[in-house]
Enzyme design. Structure first.
Site, PDB file in Angstrom:
ATOM      1  N   TYR A 219       0.856  -1.174   0.000  1.00 54.82           N
ATOM      2  CA  TYR A 219       0.000   0.000   0.000  1.00 54.82           C
ATOM      3  C   TYR A 219       0.902   1.238   0.000  1.00 54.82           C
ATOM      4  CZ  TYR A 219      -3.735  -3.211   1.482  1.00 54.82           C
ATOM      5  OH  TYR A 219      -4.628  -4.252   1.571  1.00 54.82           O
TER       6      TYR A 219
ATOM      7  N   SER B 200     -12.640  -4.573   1.168  1.00 53.43           N
ATOM      8  CA  SER B 200     -13.607  -3.831   0.344  1.00 53.43           C
ATOM      9  C   SER B 200     -15.038  -4.228   0.706  1.00 53.43           C
ATOM     10  CB  SER B 200     -13.354  -4.067  -1.155  1.00 53.43           C
ATOM     11  OG  SER B 200     -12.159  -3.458  -1.563  1.00 53.43           O
TER      12      SER B 200
END
Length: 290
Positions: free
Chosen positions: A56, A213
């Site tokens: 990330y 998600s």
């Protein structure tokens, strides 16, 4: 008042965690001040699980960016750092030209864990996931690397991500009973069928299942009410956001489920945190079984 708790291996954590990825992938990138404020807001709302990963980062040559942001925010937080569980992941590679790949070799995985230890500024990682399978290697051999790292005191708990039921079974064979703490797969109203069997398997075997998600991915959170009329109806009747309804629905599926909605603003994670105490009726839950 403390948030409702759920179990990941040896840890008791809040029923909803913070997915820190948007703090390193948004364009424009959130400022350091905004990142700290978002993480602090989550922690002050009694969220005690933060999810990050080495990949990330805004570019291929800044891997570890998100882990460093998490470490900075925790260091500047006024609360009890020892009460927070931080999970990170490794096994996906990024190289020059932003070329993505996977590497499950013992050498790479060990190197990744050492880098994460430095980025997070810790002596041992609470929960470490193998991020994605390396199809050039035997799954069991890669899981054994994490078993060795745990035995060496580098990580406290082991997780796997983006895994199917067969791969979860292999991990259990390698790690033994209680050795696999968590599975993190994509799961949402949009993708509720693709990992439902994995969710059910984890529930049956006392393994935490963490939907990534959970609100439908990048941009999906804003659209969830419009896409799913049942969600919108429940949200309006309850006087809550559609996002809270979706997260509460996931929490209702099993006491092993711990959604990790991403956030790059304090307002977003504060809204998500309220889903921990939103109890849907049986009829409301049934209406969301698409």
């Amino acid at each position: 008042m403390n948030a409702p708790q759920r179990t990941i291996g040896q840890f008791q954590v809040s029923a909803i965690g913070l997915g820190a990825m948007p703090l390193s992938f948004k364009d424009p990138l959130p400022s350091d001040e905004q990142s700290d404020a978002t993480i602090h807001a989550a922690l002050d709302a009694n969220i005690t699980l933060i999810d990050t990963a080495d990949i990330y980062a805004p570019s291929w040559d800044t891997m570890g960016h998100n882990e460093q942001r998490v470490a900075h925010a925790l260091k500047s937080w006024s609360g009890d750092r020892d009460s927070i569980v931080v999970a990170t992941k490794g096994g996906i590679t990024r190289s020059q030209g932003n070329v993505w790949g996977r590497n499950g070799s013992p050498e790479y995985l060990r190197q990744a864990v050492e880098k994460s230890l430095r980025n997070l500024q810790v002596d041992v990682i609470d929960l470490y996931y193998w991020h994605r399978p390396d199809r050039h290697r035997l799954y069991a051999d890669c899981v054994q690397v994490f078993a060795d790292l745990k035995a060496e005191g580098k990580i406290k708990e082991i997780g796997i991500s983006n895994a199917n039921v067969e791969e979860i079974e292999i991990a259990l064979e390698v790690l033994g009973e209680g050795g696999l703490a968590a599975v993190q797969n994509e799961f949402s109203l949009r993708f509720n069928h693709t990992s439902l069997s994995e969710l059910q398997f984890c529930s049956d075997h006392d393994i935490a299942f963490l939907p990534w998600s959970p609100l439908g991915g990048s941009g999906g959170a804003k659209e969830v009410g419009g896409k799913y009329p049942a969600v919108q109806r429940i949200a309006q009747a309850r006087g809550v956001s559609p996002q809270q309804v979706v997260l509460a629905w996931q929490l209702s599926l099993s006491d092993r489920v711990i959604p990790i909605p991403g956030a790059s603003r304090p307002e977003s994670i504060l809204d998500s945190a309220q889903a921990m105490t939103l109890e849907l009726s049986a009829d409301e839950i049934e209406s969301l079984h698409l």
